[in-house]
Design an enzyme around this catalytic site. Structure first.
Site, PDB file in Angstrom:
ATOM      1  N   CYS A  99       0.842  -1.192   0.000  1.00 20.45           N
ATOM      2  CA  CYS A  99       0.000   0.000   0.000  1.00 20.45           C
ATOM      3  C   CYS A  99       0.881   1.248   0.000  1.00 20.45           C
ATOM      4  O   CYS A  99       1.789   1.385   0.820  1.00 20.45           O
ATOM      5  CB  CYS A  99      -0.890  -0.028   1.240  1.00 20.45           C
ATOM      6  SG  CYS A  99      -1.674   1.531   1.637  1.00 20.45           S
ATOM      7  N   GLU A 100       0.615   2.165  -0.906  1.00 16.31           N
ATOM      8  CA  GLU A 100       1.437   3.364  -0.998  1.00 16.31           C
ATOM      9  C   GLU A 100       1.166   4.349   0.135  1.00 16.31           C
ATOM     10  O   GLU A 100       1.938   5.289   0.344  1.00 16.31           O
ATOM     11  CB  GLU A 100       1.231   4.060  -2.342  1.00 16.31           C
ATOM     12  CG  GLU A 100      -0.147   4.647  -2.563  1.00 16.31           C
ATOM     13  CD  GLU A 100      -0.287   5.275  -3.944  1.00 16.31           C
ATOM     14  OE1 GLU A 100      -0.998   6.298  -4.041  1.00 16.31           O
ATOM     15  OE2 GLU A 100       0.300   4.756  -4.911  1.00 16.31           O
ATOM     16  N   HIS A 101       0.082   4.141   0.876  1.00 15.28           N
ATOM     17  CA  HIS A 101      -0.244   5.055   1.972  1.00 15.28           C
ATOM     18  C   HIS A 101       0.482   4.697   3.269  1.00 15.28           C
ATOM     19  O   HIS A 101       0.828   5.592   4.050  1.00 15.28           O
ATOM     20  CB  HIS A 101      -1.756   5.065   2.218  1.00 15.28           C
ATOM     21  CG  HIS A 101      -2.532   5.531   1.029  1.00 15.28           C
ATOM     22  ND1 HIS A 101      -3.764   5.003   0.694  1.00 15.28           N
ATOM     23  CD2 HIS A 101      -2.246   6.458   0.087  1.00 15.28           C
ATOM     24  CE1 HIS A 101      -4.208   5.600  -0.400  1.00 15.28           C
ATOM     25  NE2 HIS A 101      -3.306   6.484  -0.784  1.00 15.28           N
ATOM     26  N   HIS A 102       0.680   3.403   3.513  1.00 14.07           N
ATOM     27  CA  HIS A 102       1.314   2.985   4.766  1.00 14.07           C
ATOM     28  C   HIS A 102       2.521   2.077   4.551  1.00 14.07           C
ATOM     29  O   HIS A 102       3.186   1.690   5.501  1.00 14.07           O
ATOM     30  CB  HIS A 102       0.297   2.257   5.654  1.00 14.07           C
ATOM     31  CG  HIS A 102      -0.905   3.090   5.991  1.00 14.07           C
ATOM     32  ND1 HIS A 102      -2.109   2.972   5.320  1.00 14.07           N
ATOM     33  CD2 HIS A 102      -1.073   4.090   6.891  1.00 14.07           C
ATOM     34  CE1 HIS A 102      -2.968   3.840   5.804  1.00 14.07           C
ATOM     35  NE2 HIS A 102      -2.380   4.537   6.762  1.00 14.07           N
ATOM     36  N   GLN A 140      -4.825  -0.580  -4.703  1.00 14.25           N
ATOM     37  CA  GLN A 140      -5.392  -1.696  -5.456  1.00 14.25           C
ATOM     38  C   GLN A 140      -6.159  -1.193  -6.678  1.00 14.25           C
ATOM     39  O   GLN A 140      -6.123  -1.815  -7.743  1.00 14.25           O
ATOM     40  CB  GLN A 140      -6.303  -2.527  -4.555  1.00 14.25           C
ATOM     41  CG  GLN A 140      -6.864  -3.773  -5.238  1.00 14.25           C
ATOM     42  CD  GLN A 140      -7.662  -4.637  -4.301  1.00 14.25           C
ATOM     43  OE1 GLN A 140      -7.358  -4.727  -3.108  1.00 14.25           O
ATOM     44  NE2 GLN A 140      -8.700  -5.287  -4.811  1.00 14.25           N
ATOM     45  N   HIS A 168      -5.874  -6.212   2.872  1.00 11.42           N
ATOM     46  CA  HIS A 168      -4.920  -5.146   3.143  1.00 11.42           C
ATOM     47  C   HIS A 168      -4.534  -5.126   4.607  1.00 11.42           C
ATOM     48  O   HIS A 168      -5.381  -4.970   5.489  1.00 11.42           O
ATOM     49  CB  HIS A 168      -5.531  -3.792   2.750  1.00 11.42           C
ATOM     50  CG  HIS A 168      -5.724  -3.626   1.279  1.00 11.42           C
ATOM     51  ND1 HIS A 168      -5.029  -2.698   0.537  1.00 11.42           N
ATOM     52  CD2 HIS A 168      -6.530  -4.287   0.402  1.00 11.42           C
ATOM     53  CE1 HIS A 168      -5.402  -2.775  -0.730  1.00 11.42           C
ATOM     54  NE2 HIS A 168      -6.312  -3.743  -0.838  1.00 11.42           N
ATOM     55  N   CYS A 170      -2.999  -2.838   6.087  1.00 12.15           N
ATOM     56  CA  CYS A 170      -3.204  -1.521   6.691  1.00 12.15           C
ATOM     57  C   CYS A 170      -4.570  -1.449   7.366  1.00 12.15           C
ATOM     58  O   CYS A 170      -4.795  -0.580   8.220  1.00 12.15           O
ATOM     59  CB  CYS A 170      -3.052  -0.410   5.653  1.00 12.15           C
ATOM     60  SG  CYS A 170      -4.176  -0.520   4.256  1.00 12.15           S
TER      61      CYS A 170
END
Length: 210
Positions: A99-102, A140, A168, A170
């Site tokens: 995940c690019e956020h976490h 995703q 996920h 996250c």
């Protein structure tokens, strides 16, 4: 942390004089040591002394998709199909991305189908294209669209269908902490987008027991 993000934002391995502005391996390892200290531990203790090197090696593997071209992978096609023009579906392709956020993993399966327009591509190449996009920092939704777009651009088929089903971490390990919650994303192009019956057949083939 900034050094690690910058490390992942580039497309190739560290090489002398390559990718101006990209951190060196030593700088990346130093960033890992900073994160270890920020977490509250000592990067010099025995169990962590080699961790920065291991993390950088692992990140090269996790994010090797930045150095790969999906269109090149799909560039070799075959014309001898005996007139076959029905759906080609490769299902249950294992997906492990981050995940690019976490920057934590999401894991699941991708199912990719296309309707040939005179030529077909080797089946393993479809799995490799999924792998290229999975081995990058992703959402995703973006990954699903990228797979479909690469297939449509390279093969010029009559239509493409992609479904990704993933869990996920996250969501499982932080935040709401709900384990095993599955996220499904789809992308359709061409005939698949226009024909609900064709979409239903795609879903049925995915569900069909081996």
């Amino acid at each position: 942390m900034d050094a690690i993000v910058s490390l992942l934002a580039r497309h190739r391995e560290d090489e002398p004089g390559h990718a101006a502005g990209r951190p060196t391996r030593e700088e990346a390892e130093a960033a890992v040591r900073t994160l270890i200290r920020w977490a509250g531990d000592d990067p010099k203790r025995e169990g962590l002394a080699e961790t920065p090197e291991r993390v950088v090696r692992a990140y090269r593997e996790f994010f090797k998709g930045y150095g790969q071209d999906p269109l090149e992978i799909l560039s070799r096609t075959f014309e001898e199909t005996a007139g076959y023009d029905d759906m080609v579906l490769v299902r249950d392709i294992e997906v492990a991305s981050h995940c690019e956020h976490h920057m934590v993993p999401f894991v699941g399966k991708a199912h990719v189908a296309y309707l040939p327009s005179g030529r077909v591509v080797g089946l393993s190449k479809i799995a490799r294209v999924v792998e290229v996009f999975a081995r990058r920092l992703q959402t995703q939704e973006t990954m699903t669209a990228q797979i479909a777009d690469a297939m449509a651009t390279a093969l010029k088929p009559r239509g493409v269908a992609v479904l990704v089903d993933a869990v996920h971490q996250c969501m499982s390990l932080r935040g709401v902490q709900k384990p095993n919650v599955s996220t499904i994303t789809t992308q359709f192009t061409g005939a698949f987008k226009a024909d609900a019956v064709l979409q239903a057949r795609f879903f049925e083939l995915i569900r069909h027991a081996r």
